[in-house]
Design a protein around this motif. Sequence first.
Motif, PDB file in Angstrom:
ATOM      1  N   ALA A  29       0.809  -1.224   0.000  1.00 44.53           N
ATOM      2  CA  ALA A  29       0.000   0.000   0.000  1.00 44.53           C
ATOM      3  C   ALA A  29       0.847   1.281   0.000  1.00 44.53           C
ATOM      4  N   LYS A  30       2.139   1.174  -0.266  1.00 40.30           N
ATOM      5  CA  LYS A  30       3.016   2.338  -0.102  1.00 40.30           C
ATOM      6  C   LYS A  30       2.618   3.545  -0.943  1.00 40.30           C
ATOM      7  N   ASN A  37      -1.069   0.493   5.393  1.00 40.29           N
ATOM      8  CA  ASN A  37      -1.234  -0.919   5.083  1.00 40.29           C
ATOM      9  C   ASN A  37      -1.738  -1.715   6.282  1.00 40.29           C
ATOM     10  N   THR A  38      -2.369  -2.831   5.982  1.00 45.53           N
ATOM     11  CA  THR A  38      -2.793  -3.756   7.029  1.00 45.53           C
ATOM     12  C   THR A  38      -1.649  -4.718   7.311  1.00 45.53           C
ATOM     13  N   ASN A  52      -3.767  -6.566  -0.710  1.00 39.92           N
ATOM     14  CA  ASN A  52      -4.422  -5.433  -1.358  1.00 39.92           C
ATOM     15  C   ASN A  52      -5.469  -4.761  -0.458  1.00 39.92           C
ATOM     16  N   THR A  53      -5.209  -4.737   0.852  1.00 42.57           N
ATOM     17  CA  THR A  53      -6.099  -4.040   1.776  1.00 42.57           C
ATOM     18  C   THR A  53      -5.363  -2.886   2.445  1.00 42.57           C
ATOM     19  N   LEU A  54      -6.146  -1.901   2.822  1.00 43.89           N
ATOM     20  CA  LEU A  54      -5.627  -0.650   3.347  1.00 43.89           C
ATOM     21  C   LEU A  54      -6.552  -0.178   4.454  1.00 43.89           C
ATOM     22  N   LYS A 107     -11.203  -1.309   6.873  1.00 38.97           N
ATOM     23  CA  LYS A 107     -10.326  -1.856   5.839  1.00 38.97           C
ATOM     24  C   LYS A 107     -11.026  -1.729   4.497  1.00 38.97           C
ATOM     25  N   VAL A 108     -10.292  -1.242   3.511  1.00 39.98           N
ATOM     26  CA  VAL A 108     -10.804  -1.162   2.145  1.00 39.98           C
ATOM     27  C   VAL A 108      -9.894  -1.971   1.237  1.00 39.98           C
TER      28      VAL A 108
END
Length: 161
Positions: free
Chosen positions: A37-38, A65-66, A71-73, A87-88
């Motif tokens: 998620a950077k 980031n999780t 691919n979750t944030l 979380k999205v």
Amino acid sequence: MKKIKQFTTSIIATVLILSSFMACDEVGETTTGGTSAKNLAGEWFIDASDASGKVSEHELFSTYNTAANNNTLWLDDQNSFKKFKIKVAFEKDGSFSASSASNEYGSATVTITDGKVEKEAAISKGGHKVDKISFKAEFSNEPEVLYSYEGSRRTGFSEDE
């Protein structure tokens, strides 16, 4: 006796020198990688509005980031205004969404639509070109009320705070 002291000193010096060379041995790749998620992670100043107009201004949000690093944030409003941390799921193009996501700050679930981060598409309060974030949110405790969020990446410059 003098020879024994010199011999002992020589042995100790040799061991220290050899161990220092061994301790400096580089092992494998040392460059650190980033999180998945950077490109979307950061702090944001966001305005929120509903059908009647602007309801909240310049609220500090965070995206990060999780622990899964997939691919979750996390989308986190820092426990202000609507008080949500959810979380999205995100895509490589910067879009993100969530459907009835659990809220870490409360019991209402949150649905996020039309979420996106755009590179250098916003201007900060101080006039700096920065990334833009926007999304729509619907809360389960306010069905059919749609909030629009839009903001810019935090620069750290005092004129933008």
